[in-house]
Design an enzyme around this catalytic site. Structure first.
Site, PDB file in Angstrom:
ATOM      1  N   HIS A 160       0.414  -1.276  -0.239  1.00  0.00           N
ATOM      2  CA  HIS A 160       0.526  -0.003  -0.676  1.00  0.00           C
ATOM      3  C   HIS A 160       1.081   1.385  -0.127  1.00  0.00           C
ATOM      4  O   HIS A 160       0.306   1.941   0.189  1.00  0.00           O
ATOM      5  CB  HIS A 160      -0.766  -0.025   1.190  1.00  0.00           C
ATOM      6  CG  HIS A 160      -2.183  -1.194   0.873  1.00  0.00           C
ATOM      7  ND1 HIS A 160      -3.128  -0.224   1.373  1.00  0.00           N
ATOM      8  CD2 HIS A 160      -2.290  -2.399   0.817  1.00  0.00           C
ATOM      9  CE1 HIS A 160      -4.510  -1.907   0.919  1.00  0.00           C
ATOM     10  NE2 HIS A 160      -3.490  -3.006   0.733  1.00  0.00           N
ATOM     11  N   ASP A 161       2.021   0.900   0.144  1.00  0.00           N
ATOM     12  CA  ASP A 161       3.144   2.225  -0.165  1.00  0.00           C
ATOM     13  C   ASP A 161       3.785   2.204  -1.655  1.00  0.00           C
ATOM     14  O   ASP A 161       4.165   3.864  -1.781  1.00  0.00           O
ATOM     15  CB  ASP A 161       4.346   2.176   1.120  1.00  0.00           C
ATOM     16  CG  ASP A 161       5.060   3.301   1.605  1.00  0.00           C
ATOM     17  OD1 ASP A 161       5.001   4.333   0.577  1.00  0.00           O
ATOM     18  OD2 ASP A 161       6.851   2.960   2.161  1.00  0.00           O
ATOM     19  N   HIS A 165      -2.410   0.158  -9.109  1.00  0.00           N
ATOM     20  CA  HIS A 165      -3.076   0.750 -10.605  1.00  0.00           C
ATOM     21  C   HIS A 165      -4.410   1.236 -10.911  1.00  0.00           C
ATOM     22  O   HIS A 165      -4.826   1.105 -10.160  1.00  0.00           O
ATOM     23  CB  HIS A 165      -2.917  -0.492 -11.350  1.00  0.00           C
ATOM     24  CG  HIS A 165      -1.677  -1.683 -11.795  1.00  0.00           C
ATOM     25  ND1 HIS A 165      -1.527  -2.262 -10.775  1.00  0.00           N
ATOM     26  CD2 HIS A 165      -1.109  -2.142 -13.270  1.00  0.00           C
ATOM     27  CE1 HIS A 165      -0.063  -2.527 -11.389  1.00  0.00           C
ATOM     28  NE2 HIS A 165      -0.104  -2.642 -12.855  1.00  0.00           N
ATOM     29  N   THR A 213       3.132   6.670  -5.267  1.00  0.00           N
ATOM     30  CA  THR A 213       5.021   6.730  -4.785  1.00  0.00           C
ATOM     31  C   THR A 213       5.885   5.849  -4.790  1.00  0.00           C
ATOM     32  O   THR A 213       5.491   5.391  -3.306  1.00  0.00           O
ATOM     33  CB  THR A 213       4.651   8.016  -3.387  1.00  0.00           C
ATOM     34  OG1 THR A 213       4.464   7.742  -2.983  1.00  0.00           O
ATOM     35  CG2 THR A 213       4.032   8.547  -4.741  1.00  0.00           C
ATOM     36  N   TRP A 215       8.328   5.197  -3.852  1.00  0.00           N
ATOM     37  CA  TRP A 215       9.426   5.286  -3.158  1.00  0.00           C
ATOM     38  C   TRP A 215       9.058   4.578  -2.133  1.00  0.00           C
ATOM     39  O   TRP A 215       8.164   4.003  -1.352  1.00  0.00           O
ATOM     40  CB  TRP A 215       9.835   6.096  -2.880  1.00  0.00           C
ATOM     41  CG  TRP A 215      10.370   7.449  -4.472  1.00  0.00           C
ATOM     42  CD1 TRP A 215       9.856   8.951  -4.642  1.00  0.00           C
ATOM     43  CD2 TRP A 215      11.700   7.509  -4.752  1.00  0.00           C
ATOM     44  NE1 TRP A 215      10.309   9.427  -6.027  1.00  0.00           N
ATOM     45  CE2 TRP A 215      11.308   8.173  -6.297  1.00  0.00           C
ATOM     46  CE3 TRP A 215      13.071   6.515  -4.314  1.00  0.00           C
ATOM     47  CZ2 TRP A 215      12.211   8.619  -7.002  1.00  0.00           C
ATOM     48  CZ3 TRP A 215      13.942   6.683  -5.763  1.00  0.00           C
ATOM     49  CH2 TRP A 215      13.744   7.440  -6.620  1.00  0.00           C
ATOM     50  N   ASP A 217       9.035   5.986   1.119  1.00  0.00           N
ATOM     51  CA  ASP A 217       8.694   6.881   1.952  1.00  0.00           C
ATOM     52  C   ASP A 217       7.410   7.528   2.693  1.00  0.00           C
ATOM     53  O   ASP A 217       7.375   8.220   2.990  1.00  0.00           O
ATOM     54  CB  ASP A 217       8.519   8.308   0.233  1.00  0.00           C
ATOM     55  CG  ASP A 217       6.985   7.756  -0.383  1.00  0.00           C
ATOM     56  OD1 ASP A 217       6.458   6.789  -0.205  1.00  0.00           O
ATOM     57  OD2 ASP A 217       6.962   8.953  -1.105  1.00  0.00           O
ATOM     58  N   SER A 219       4.114   6.493   2.299  1.00  0.00           N
ATOM     59  CA  SER A 219       3.132   6.140   1.696  1.00  0.00           C
ATOM     60  C   SER A 219       2.055   6.648   2.383  1.00  0.00           C
ATOM     61  O   SER A 219       0.187   7.552   2.474  1.00  0.00           O
ATOM     62  CB  SER A 219       3.119   7.000   0.270  1.00  0.00           C
ATOM     63  OG  SER A 219       3.156   5.955   0.204  1.00  0.00           O
ATOM     64  N   HIS A 386      -1.410 -13.076  -1.954  1.00  0.00           N
ATOM     65  CA  HIS A 386      -3.232 -13.391  -0.277  1.00  0.00           C
ATOM     66  C   HIS A 386      -2.480 -14.590   0.790  1.00  0.00           C
ATOM     67  O   HIS A 386      -3.570 -14.524   1.332  1.00  0.00           O
ATOM     68  CB  HIS A 386      -3.824 -12.801  -1.697  1.00  0.00           C
ATOM     69  CG  HIS A 386      -4.470 -11.443  -1.976  1.00  0.00           C
ATOM     70  ND1 HIS A 386      -4.326 -10.893  -2.994  1.00  0.00           N
ATOM     71  CD2 HIS A 386      -4.468 -10.496  -0.494  1.00  0.00           C
ATOM     72  CE1 HIS A 386      -3.886  -9.656  -3.013  1.00  0.00           C
ATOM     73  NE2 HIS A 386      -4.503  -9.214  -1.832  1.00  0.00           N
ATOM     74  N   ARG A 487      -2.532  -7.069 -18.498  1.00  0.00           N
ATOM     75  CA  ARG A 487      -1.142  -6.387 -17.765  1.00  0.00           C
ATOM     76  C   ARG A 487      -0.215  -6.640 -19.102  1.00  0.00           C
ATOM     77  O   ARG A 487       1.567  -6.208 -18.774  1.00  0.00           O
ATOM     78  CB  ARG A 487      -0.776  -5.476 -17.078  1.00  0.00           C
ATOM     79  CG  ARG A 487      -2.118  -5.250 -15.852  1.00  0.00           C
ATOM     80  CD  ARG A 487      -2.137  -5.258 -15.033  1.00  0.00           C
ATOM     81  NE  ARG A 487      -2.932  -4.520 -13.773  1.00  0.00           N
ATOM     82  CZ  ARG A 487      -3.363  -4.468 -12.815  1.00  0.00           C
ATOM     83  NH1 ARG A 487      -2.563  -4.673 -11.510  1.00  0.00           N
ATOM     84  NH2 ARG A 487      -4.127  -4.080 -11.899  1.00  0.00           N
TER      85      ARG A 487
END
Length: 638
Positions: A160-161, A165, A213, A215, A217, A219, A386, A487
């Site tokens: 989740h960081d 898509h 993002t 990175w 970071d 997020s 999962h 994809r």
């Protein structure tokens, strides 16, 4: 000389698998040497049985090859000046000194290999047949004492960081074929197509944009843009919003206030809450040390510190438990500290131009190996994990006296369906942070095997990006099979070829289990190995002892994990006191594990209820025994 080279090459090609002849002929001399070394070991299938220092040499050679041949840019390059931003921006821009958009919100997913278009095979074999006959859980298979539910929640925290898509407004529909319809919780389901966006390139004309993002970071707790960030900040002393009970705050509509609010569950929200507490504690420490710092500066420094703590925990704690071998213990510690180790680096700082002596962290400048940083479609695919999630949360009685191994009695089993989304946030508020974390610590997570995908995820409430429940439930394992095809991610055997793994030629190469082979034949055809889906292949693959994930998935992890560190200036050129502050850098450098973070905020938790060495292994397991043999000289366990 040319004659001799051709003569030598012809003899070498007899040794090399025919599928690699063309790429080998085009390699540079040094890459040919590295390839031959890797290929020889792969033919004997014994890199994981080598002494640690030789295993590291093999992984180093393979990593070099992947950097040369498995990093493909998607999208155009934009120049920018990151020097104007000595902090992590809200949307991830200006981290790469040479490309202002690299790793930012709505940047492209990259590629580890060229797309393999499958528009004529999106339903061959039918995704719902694959999900029903090969993936759906029959009986819960766990990982023993190796990994707990905190570890399962942790990788969701990371995903989740990093990854989300973008979806189109067009809905697609999958219908269950008659022969499996009675076994499918949903006879049909609707979902949104992945958005395809022009790249401006000739070779890869379209790609997919990442909402997050990628990175490291944080997020998931900070958000991906300025609007998200405003929602989570208090604008007082740099802190983030947190409820009085130590959990993520909810708004007047009952929705959580966090950087990421989509497809959450109680375990994930517990980690969100822990690292919001961590951020706020860093703010307190910095304000005490530097009283002149204002709200914005305190926030910016605290985000850098907290994000680095998250990256460090993942690198030298979570990953070590996931890949529980001495070779990977050494490899992950080298990533952060280098061959010379923590004590040397703490004393003398980062030395040398490469990462080998002192690790990626603190290198003089970031490196992207000629390809702007991104996470990739293939990385996203191998991190479909999962199966780690159980069917129920086993709630423990934390008021009881712990047993000698610190185990606790079971008082209730809560169905996972009651712990997801908005219901999960409400349930967590009743359970409480302490009870949720301790219970997850004492429960083993699921194994990444065939027939172990949670059935309750086959009738799952999906959410929009704002956390609103969608009216159409989805069959998640069937959807994941479809997504890889949609994809243009290579199927299992071609995927292996593209990363220099020897492809399988028959089902028996993949598994010794007779029932597995019979079912693969039933679904894909007799030895029709080229049609095997990636997700099925990496679940069916024989696992290396100590590895929770497959070797195929691991090789993508091998170089992408290091890329998240070496490509980020806040782990390389800007990993210093000027950017982090002296106190902030000390905070990161003295944190070694999730246990350290838990001890900081709940000092009696691990002492009372954790017997294991790592917070990611089952808490009532035995601690890791002392091994007097130096790490690099160890031999693998038989």
């Amino acid at each position: 000389m040319s004659f001799l080279e051709n003569l030598l090459l012809s003899h070498l090609l007899n040794f090399i698998h025919r599928d690699f002849h063309e790429v080998f002929e085009e390699m540079t001399l040094i890459n040919k040497f590295l390839f031959l070394m890797v290929h020889f070991v792969d033919k004997l299938n014994f890199w994981h049985r080598l002494p640690v220092f030789l295993g590291l040499a093999y992984l180093g050679a393979r990593r070099r090859l992947h950097q040369q041949y498995n990093l493909i840019n998607v999208g155009t390059t934009h120049t920018g000046n990151s020097g104007d931003y000595p902090y992590r921006t809200a949307d991830g821009k200006y981290n790469d000194p040479f490309n202002e958009n690299a790793g930012s919100e709505f940047s492209f997913f990259g590629r580890n290999m060229m797309p393999v278009h499958q528009l004529n095979k999106l339903k061959k074999p039918d995704p719902m047949v694959v999900a029903t006959k090969l993936l759906a859980r029959r009986k819960f298979i766990d990982t023993g004492k190796q990994l707990n539910i905190i570890a399962a929640s942790w990788i969701q925290f990371m995903i989740h960081d990093w990854i989300d898509h973008m979806e189109d407004t067009n809905q697609m529909k999958l219908d269950a074929p008659k022969d499996v319809a009675s076994q499918c919780p949903l006879k049909s389901f609707k979902f949104y197509k992945s958005t395809e966006t022009p790249t401006g390139l000739d070779e890869i004309k379209t790609g997919h944009l990442n909402r997050r993002t990628p990175w490291w970071d944080g997020s998931a707790i900070y958000g991906n843009n300025a609007d998200d960030l405003k929602k989570v900040r208090t604008f007082i002393d740099g802190k983030l919003k947190l409820s009085e009970n130590g959990l993520i705050q909810q708004d007047e509509n009952g929705k959580i206030i966090s950087g990421d609010v989509r497809n959450t569950w109680a375990g994930l929200l517990t980690l969100y809450a822990l690292f919001v507490q961590e951020h706020n504690a860093v703010c307190d420490a910095l304000k005490k040390e530097y009283p002149e710092l204002k709200d914005e500066d305190l926030y910016r420094h605290a985000r850098l510190v907290t994000s680095a703590v998250i990256a460090k925990v993942h690198t030298i704690d979570w990953t070590v438990e996931l890949l529980k071998t001495d070779t990977l213990l050494a490899g992950m510690r080298i990533s952060w500290y280098g061959l010379l180790g923590k004590k040397f680096k703490d004393t003398f700082g980062h030395i040398g131009g490469d990462f080998w002596l002192s690790g990626f962290v603190g290198m003089k400048k970031p490196r992207n190996h000629g390809v702007p940083y991104s996470l990739t479609e293939e990385f996203s695919s191998v991190y479909r994990l999962h199966q780690l999630v159980p069917d129920t949360l086993q709630l423990r009685n934390i008021d009881a006296t712990p047993a000698p191994n610190k185990s606790l009695p079971l008082i209730n089993e809560i169905p996972m369906e009651d712990l997801i989304g908005g219901k999960g946030a409400e349930k967590l508020s009743k359970i409480g942070f302490l009870n949720q974390m301790v219970s997850m610590g004492h429960q083993s997570c699921g194994a990444l095997e065939l027939w172990n995908y949670p059935v309750w995820m086959r009738d799952l409430v999906a959410q929009d990006v704002d956390g609103t429940d969608r009216p159409d439930h989805v069959d998640l394992p069937a959807l994941e099979i479809y997504r890889d095809r949609e994809r243009s991610v290579a199927r299992y055997n071609e995927f292996r070829r593209r990363i220099f793994q020897i492809p399988i030629t028959k089902w028996e190469d993949l598994s010794d289990d007779k029932e597995v082979i019979e079912t693969l034949v039933e679904v894909y055809g007799d030895n029709n190995v080229e049609e095997l889906d990636l997700l099925v292949g990496i679940m069916a693959e024989k696992k290396i002892k100590g590895f929770v994930i497959s070797e195929t998935a691991f090789f993508i992890f091998l170089f992408m994990a290091g890329r998240r560190l070496e490509g980020d200036r806040f782990f390389t050129s800007n990993y210093n006191e000027e950017t982090y502050t002296k106190r902030g850098l000390e905070w990161v450098n003295t944190t070694e594990s999730l246990k350290d973070v838990l001890d900081r905020h709940y000092p009696k938790m691990t002492e009372k209820w954790m017997n294991s060495s790592s917070a990611f292994s089952v808490w009532d397991s035995s601690p890791q025994p002392y091994n007097p043999i130096p790490l690099y000289l160890r031999l693998p366990h038989k």
